[in-house]
Design an enzyme around this catalytic site. Structure first.
Site, PDB file in Angstrom:
ATOM      1  N   ASN A 295      13.865  -2.218   9.710  1.00 13.67           N
ATOM      2  CA  ASN A 295      14.771  -3.853   8.963  1.00 13.67           C
ATOM      3  C   ASN A 295      14.474  -2.877   7.010  1.00 13.67           C
ATOM      4  O   ASN A 295      15.488  -3.258   6.526  1.00 13.67           O
ATOM      5  CB  ASN A 295      13.856  -5.130   8.409  1.00 13.67           C
ATOM      6  CG  ASN A 295      13.658  -5.223   9.948  1.00 13.67           C
ATOM      7  OD1 ASN A 295      14.456  -5.663  10.576  1.00 13.67           O
ATOM      8  ND2 ASN A 295      12.519  -5.906   9.828  1.00 13.67           N
TER       9      ASN A 295
ATOM     10  N   HIS B 281     -10.573  -6.825  -5.540  1.00 15.00           N
ATOM     11  CA  HIS B 281     -11.728  -7.260  -5.003  1.00 15.00           C
ATOM     12  C   HIS B 281     -13.087  -7.286  -5.443  1.00 15.00           C
ATOM     13  O   HIS B 281     -12.911  -5.817  -5.924  1.00 15.00           O
ATOM     14  CB  HIS B 281     -12.036  -6.812  -3.189  1.00 15.00           C
ATOM     15  CG  HIS B 281     -10.341  -6.858  -2.237  1.00 15.00           C
ATOM     16  ND1 HIS B 281      -9.613  -7.574  -2.758  1.00 15.00           N
ATOM     17  CD2 HIS B 281     -10.514  -6.563  -1.229  1.00 15.00           C
ATOM     18  CE1 HIS B 281      -8.345  -7.904  -1.479  1.00 15.00           C
ATOM     19  NE2 HIS B 281      -9.091  -7.160  -0.611  1.00 15.00           N
TER      20      HIS B 281
ATOM     21  N   ARG C 264     -10.656 -15.653   0.036  1.00 19.32           N
ATOM     22  CA  ARG C 264      -9.734 -15.178  -0.032  1.00 19.32           C
ATOM     23  C   ARG C 264      -9.937 -15.786  -1.564  1.00 19.32           C
ATOM     24  O   ARG C 264     -10.401 -17.716  -1.912  1.00 19.32           O
ATOM     25  CB  ARG C 264      -9.104 -15.828   0.507  1.00 19.32           C
ATOM     26  CG  ARG C 264      -7.874 -15.022   0.190  1.00 19.32           C
ATOM     27  CD  ARG C 264      -7.521 -13.800   0.388  1.00 19.32           C
ATOM     28  NE  ARG C 264      -7.356 -13.087   1.536  1.00 19.32           N
ATOM     29  CZ  ARG C 264      -6.887 -12.198   1.790  1.00 19.32           C
ATOM     30  NH1 ARG C 264      -7.262 -10.650   0.984  1.00 19.32           N
ATOM     31  NH2 ARG C 264      -6.947 -11.913   3.194  1.00 19.32           N
TER      32      ARG C 264
ATOM     33  N   SER D  45      -3.186  -9.722  -2.249  1.00 22.65           N
ATOM     34  CA  SER D  45      -2.790  -8.551  -2.487  1.00 22.65           C
ATOM     35  C   SER D  45      -2.944  -7.992  -0.879  1.00 22.65           C
ATOM     36  O   SER D  45      -2.451  -6.968   0.167  1.00 22.65           O
ATOM     37  CB  SER D  45      -3.222  -7.489  -3.371  1.00 22.65           C
ATOM     38  OG  SER D  45      -4.044  -7.411  -4.005  1.00 22.65           O
ATOM     39  N   GLY D  46      -4.572  -8.231  -0.449  1.00 23.26           N
ATOM     40  CA  GLY D  46      -4.922  -7.490   0.899  1.00 23.26           C
ATOM     41  C   GLY D  46      -4.594  -8.248   1.821  1.00 23.26           C
ATOM     42  O   GLY D  46      -4.303  -7.562   3.096  1.00 23.26           O
TER      43      GLY D  46
ATOM     44  N   ARG E  18     -10.236   2.519  14.153  1.00 24.28           N
ATOM     45  CA  ARG E  18     -11.918   2.984  13.042  1.00 24.28           C
ATOM     46  C   ARG E  18     -12.680   3.269  13.667  1.00 24.28           C
ATOM     47  O   ARG E  18     -14.234   3.769  13.627  1.00 24.28           O
ATOM     48  CB  ARG E  18     -11.944   1.079  12.360  1.00 24.28           C
ATOM     49  CG  ARG E  18     -10.697   1.618  10.541  1.00 24.28           C
ATOM     50  CD  ARG E  18     -11.076   0.343   9.980  1.00 24.28           C
ATOM     51  NE  ARG E  18      -9.262   0.438   8.696  1.00 24.28           N
ATOM     52  CZ  ARG E  18      -9.100  -0.664   8.239  1.00 24.28           C
ATOM     53  NH1 ARG E  18      -9.949  -1.885   8.737  1.00 24.28           N
ATOM     54  NH2 ARG E  18      -8.399  -0.771   7.663  1.00 24.28           N
TER      55      ARG E  18
ATOM     56  N   CYS F  34     -10.399  -2.455   3.356  1.00 25.11           N
ATOM     57  CA  CYS F  34     -10.671  -2.577   1.617  1.00 25.11           C
ATOM     58  C   CYS F  34     -12.102  -2.546   1.304  1.00 25.11           C
ATOM     59  O   CYS F  34     -12.881  -1.556   0.009  1.00 25.11           O
ATOM     60  CB  CYS F  34      -9.547  -3.400   0.631  1.00 25.11           C
ATOM     61  SG  CYS F  34      -9.457  -4.932   1.555  1.00 25.11           S
TER      62      CYS F  34
ATOM     63  N   VAL G  21       0.567  -1.009   0.196  1.00 29.16           N
ATOM     64  CA  VAL G  21      -0.096   0.030   0.089  1.00 29.16           C
ATOM     65  C   VAL G  21       0.842   1.023  -0.060  1.00 29.16           C
ATOM     66  O   VAL G  21       0.391   2.375  -0.585  1.00 29.16           O
ATOM     67  CB  VAL G  21      -0.667   0.325   0.960  1.00 29.16           C
ATOM     68  CG1 VAL G  21      -1.650   1.392   1.486  1.00 29.16           C
ATOM     69  CG2 VAL G  21      -2.234  -0.971   1.451  1.00 29.16           C
TER      70      VAL G  21
HETATM   71  C1  2RA Z   1      -7.762  -8.257   3.326  1.00 27.18           C
HETATM   72  N1  2RA Z   1      -8.948  -6.437   3.806  1.00 27.18           N
HETATM   73  O1  2RA Z   1      -8.178  -7.932   2.193  1.00 27.18           O
HETATM   74  C2  2RA Z   1      -7.887  -6.926   4.719  1.00 27.18           C
HETATM   75  C3  2RA Z   1      -6.814  -6.147   3.815  1.00 27.18           C
HETATM   76  N2  2RA Z   1      -7.352  -4.960   4.351  1.00 27.18           N
HETATM   77  O2  2RA Z   1      -7.071  -9.128   3.827  1.00 27.18           O
END
Ligand code: 2RA
Length: 341
Positions: free
Chosen positions: A39, A242, A235, A160-161, A99, A130, A14
């Site tokens: 790092n 997404h 996922r 990628s989330g 949040r 997201c 990000v």
């Molecule tokens: C994901 N919601 O896609 C998370 C990322 N913010 O894992």
């Protein structure tokens, strides 16, 4: 006056998108600092046509910046955001740490821009998850026009989330399957290559996952507690983008044609929906990569229930789902002249 920025977590998925999007912003950007953990010291990142050397989070002087865009995870944000905010810089944080804090606005500029004005209580603004962002961008116009009662959503979330290592895991696992060197699941609870996993984040006591809970409570914070959300977050083995299948029950009637016309005119949305015939058209995640908009396709009336629509909503999770929304919040602060420093 030019606005100085720190990007905290500058080397991550990000962070690099934040730098790219900020370099194209229409606000006057002054000095930009790429801040990272020890790092990553010495690593370089691009900002437009410049190269920035990463500086150390532990020693960086945040007095030098007006805004810190953070994408360094919840634990780092909990520790560092209050310290950064105490220097007078406004923190716009992409993690889940702040949040649901009642003194921290949760902002999607196309949806609840005015909420940003509450930032002064802690000098922190939260970027929603997201999967919440793209959903509320599509729901807001429907709520304003016909009132939302309830939303049932299933997500198809790219790897990628879950970060860069998760992207590597999908890539290596997929290759490994063809070369008899299968990689075990590390960043995911089960194998992700050629599979789908109905678990994102940890399970809660009621059987929902934390990702599903986030979609529920964040949507209520942004759109109002009248919007009830039941989510199933999944996922899938895609890299970026997404997708969400959303069933939305409204208080009053809205035809699919009227919804299509309404969403076409609404901020942040692109409707790609030619529902029938030879030219049938819709969007898929791969086509939204690198785009700013949230795309809506397959808008139809649900014949099993009155005043209910189905739709397919897709967005680049690293852009509108994270970096772009964060930069848009920064632009809002600048355009509204809210920065005190
Ligand atoms: C994901 N919601 O896609 C998370 C990322 N913010 O894992």
């Amino acid at each position: 006056m030019a606005t100085n920025f720190a990007i905290v977590g500058a080397t991550g998925n990000v962070g690099t998108e934040m730098l790219e999007i900020l370099s194209e912003s229409d606000i006057e950007v002054g000095d930009v600092y790429a801040v990272a953990s020890r790092n990553s010291l010495g690593r370089e990142v691009s900002f437009g046509d410049k190269t920035l050397k990463c500086v150390d989070l532990e020693t960086f002087d945040f007095n030098k910046v007006h805004i810190a865009l953070m994408s360094a995870g919840g634990e780092i944000s909990k520790k560092w955001s209050p310290k950064i905010a105490a220097t007078g810089a406004v923190v716009i944080d992409n993690s889940s740490a702040w949040r649901m804090d009642p003194d921290v606005p949760l902002v999607v500029p196309e949806v609840n821009a005015d909420a940003v004005e509450g930032f002064y209580k802690k000098n922190i603004i939260a970027n929603p998850n997201c999967s919440t962002i793209q959903m509320v961008v599509a729901l807001k116009p429907l709520d304003d026009r016909a009132g939302i009662k309830r939303v049932v959503v299933s997500t198809y979330q790219s790897v990628s989330g879950a970060g860069k290592k998760a992207m590597d895991e999908l890539w290596l696992q997929t290759k490994g399957i063809y070369t008899n060197s299968e990689l075990p699941a590390i960043n995911f609870p089960k194998r992700i290559a050629f599979n789908v996993i109905p678990q994102i984040d940890v399970f809660m006591e009621d059987g929902y996952t934390k990702e599903e809970w986030k979609m529920k409570v964040e949507t209520m914070k942004i759109l109002g507690s009248h919007v009830k959300v039941a989510a199933t977050c999944v996922r899938v083995p895609t890299f970026v983008g997404h997708a969400e299948a959303i069933n939305v029950e409204l208080k009053s009637e809205l035809s699919a044609d009227d919804a299509r016309a309404l969403l076409r005119e609404s901020p942040g949305l692109m409707v790609i929906d030619q529902p029938d015939g030879e030219d049938a058209n819709y969007i898929t995640p791969i086509e939204c990569v690198g785009e700013f908009a949230t795309f809506v396709s397959r808008i139809r009336e649900d014949s099993t229930q009155d005043n209910t629509l189905d739709m397919w909503v897709v967005s680049d999770n690293l852009r509108k789902g994270a970096a772009l929304n964060t930069v848009q919040i920064a632009e809002l602060l600048v355009h509204r002249k809210l920065l005190k420093k």
